[in-house]
Each structure stands twice: as C-alpha cells, then as structure tokens.
Design a protein around this motif. Structure first.
Motif, PDB file in Angstrom:
ATOM      1  N   GLU A   2       0.826  -1.219   0.000  1.00 32.79           N
ATOM      2  CA  GLU A   2       0.000   0.000   0.000  1.00 32.79           C
ATOM      3  C   GLU A   2       0.855   1.262   0.000  1.00 32.79           C
ATOM      4  O   GLU A   2       0.460   2.270  -0.583  1.00 32.79           O
ATOM      5  N   THR A   3       2.018   1.209   0.648  1.00 34.41           N
ATOM      6  CA  THR A   3       2.893   2.381   0.617  1.00 34.41           C
ATOM      7  C   THR A   3       3.444   2.609  -0.798  1.00 34.41           C
ATOM      8  O   THR A   3       3.584   3.752  -1.227  1.00 34.41           O
ATOM      9  N   ARG A   5       1.826   1.754  -3.561  1.00 31.44           N
ATOM     10  CA  ARG A   5       0.703   2.291  -4.327  1.00 31.44           C
ATOM     11  C   ARG A   5       0.510   3.774  -4.007  1.00 31.44           C
ATOM     12  O   ARG A   5       0.319   4.582  -4.911  1.00 31.44           O
ATOM     13  N   THR A   6       0.576   4.132  -2.743  1.00 31.29           N
ATOM     14  CA  THR A   6       0.407   5.530  -2.350  1.00 31.29           C
ATOM     15  C   THR A   6       1.494   6.407  -2.959  1.00 31.29           C
ATOM     16  O   THR A   6       1.205   7.487  -3.474  1.00 31.29           O
ATOM     17  N   ASP A   9       0.786   6.645  -6.667  1.00 28.55           N
ATOM     18  CA  ASP A   9      -0.379   7.523  -6.869  1.00 28.55           C
ATOM     19  C   ASP A   9       0.003   8.991  -6.731  1.00 28.55           C
ATOM     20  O   ASP A   9      -0.340   9.815  -7.583  1.00 28.55           O
ATOM     21  N   ARG A  66      -5.596   2.623 -11.023  1.00 27.55           N
ATOM     22  CA  ARG A  66      -6.576   2.825  -9.941  1.00 27.55           C
ATOM     23  C   ARG A  66      -7.860   2.033 -10.177  1.00 27.55           C
ATOM     24  O   ARG A  66      -8.759   2.065  -9.366  1.00 27.55           O
ATOM     25  N   TYR A 143       1.230  -1.009 -11.564  1.00 28.03           N
ATOM     26  CA  TYR A 143      -0.084  -0.926 -10.936  1.00 28.03           C
ATOM     27  C   TYR A 143      -0.812  -2.264 -10.990  1.00 28.03           C
ATOM     28  O   TYR A 143      -1.441  -2.684 -10.011  1.00 28.03           O
ATOM     29  N   ILE A 146       0.501  -4.640  -8.441  1.00 30.20           N
ATOM     30  CA  ILE A 146      -0.002  -4.243  -7.122  1.00 30.20           C
ATOM     31  C   ILE A 146      -1.463  -4.669  -6.975  1.00 30.20           C
ATOM     32  O   ILE A 146      -1.873  -5.181  -5.919  1.00 30.20           O
ATOM     33  N   ASN A 147      -2.257  -4.473  -8.036  1.00 29.64           N
ATOM     34  CA  ASN A 147      -3.660  -4.880  -7.999  1.00 29.64           C
ATOM     35  C   ASN A 147      -3.801  -6.391  -7.846  1.00 29.64           C
ATOM     36  O   ASN A 147      -4.693  -6.858  -7.126  1.00 29.64           O
ATOM     37  N   SER A 150      -3.251  -7.232  -4.272  1.00 28.91           N
ATOM     38  CA  SER A 150      -4.413  -6.813  -3.481  1.00 28.91           C
ATOM     39  C   SER A 150      -5.588  -7.773  -3.670  1.00 28.91           C
ATOM     40  O   SER A 150      -6.269  -8.115  -2.700  1.00 28.91           O
TER      41      SER A 150
END
Length: 163
Positions: A2-3, A5-6, A9, A66, A143, A146-147, A150
C-alpha cells in the motif's frame, strides 16, 4: 504494497497536475501572443501537442492502475467470492500482457526507430514523444501487479472469514 501504491499515486498525481498546469500556462501565452501581440508562437503549439500525448498516456496509466477506467461490470457484478477474484485477476493479467507487448515492446521499438528524427519545432528527437508509451506501459504493469497482490490478499481474507 500500500505504501508503494500511495507513492506511485502521489507521483502520478503530481506529474499530471504539473504537466497540466504547464500546458494551461503555455496555452494562455499562445493566446496572448497571437491575439494581443500579433506574433503567434509556433513553439508553444508544438509543445502543447507534445505535452498532450504525454499527459494522455500518463493519465491513462494512472486511471488504469486505480481501476477507475471505463469497464463493463455486467459480469463482475453478478460474480462473488473466488469467481469474482479470479475474473478480476484475469483482467489484471490481460492488462499486463497488453502493456508488456503493445506499450513496452512496441513503444520501445517506436522510440528507438524515431530517435534519429528531429521534432522540428522543438528541436528534440521524436523518440521523446514515443517514450511516453513504454513509460506508461511500465507504470500500468506496476499498478497491475499491485492490484494482483491486493486481489489475492482479498481472496485470502475472504477464505479465512468463510472457514
């Protein structure tokens, strides 16, 4: 995850906003130069065309990452549990495949082929225009990975709750 991704982003938001603000400033200068000073700037028009390609490709990568892109959710809305996760994972894998083949590979080829040509108004290699393709492809792949993580973690959480 999540870090990461943040961070990605925030970087994409900052880059797209700065590019957009720059484009608004250059377009404003173009209007002032053309209608007030009666001396249109040819460089600004070429810069705007160049920047629009970059902004579009970066924004596409951000929105795709996203998972806020235009999509048909008719099937995914009817699926639940592992089937929904599997379908979402397959969509991310398709994104990775498309980005790797078309954007990364094809974009790298287009960039390499056009580096010797010069963008006349800006006096820079045309390859810099096409460089937006492999860059956005790499961002989409990042991305999508990462998805995938998740989705997998969400599937594991769901299984734990069911047992």
């Amino acid at each position: 995850m999540e870090t990461m991704r943040t961070l990605l982003d925030r970087s994409m938001q900052l880059l797209c906003c700065l590019l957009f603000i720059t484009m608004v400033g250059v377009a404003s200068w173009q209007v002032i130069a053309r209608y007030i000073l009666n001396d249109p700037s040819t460089v600004s028009e070429a810069f705007l065309r160049f920047s629009l390609v970059w902004l579009s490709m970066l924004a596409i990568a951000y929105v795709a990452g996203r998972r806020e892109h235009v999509s048909l959710t008719l099937l995914t809305d009817k699926l639940t549990g592992a089937w929904k996760s599997a379908f979402e994972m397959s969509i991310e894998i398709l994104f990775i495949g498309f980005s790797a083949f078309v954007l990364l590979y094809g974009g790298a080829q287009a960039t390499a082929n056009s580096m010797s040509q010069v963008y006349p108004m800006l006096d820079i290699p045309k390859g810099f225009l096409y460089l937006s393709l492999p860059l956005s492809g790499a961002i989409i792949i990042t991305y999508s990975l990462i998805n995938c993580v998740s989705i997998y973690r969400g599937c594991l959480r769901t299984r734990r709750l069911e047992s």
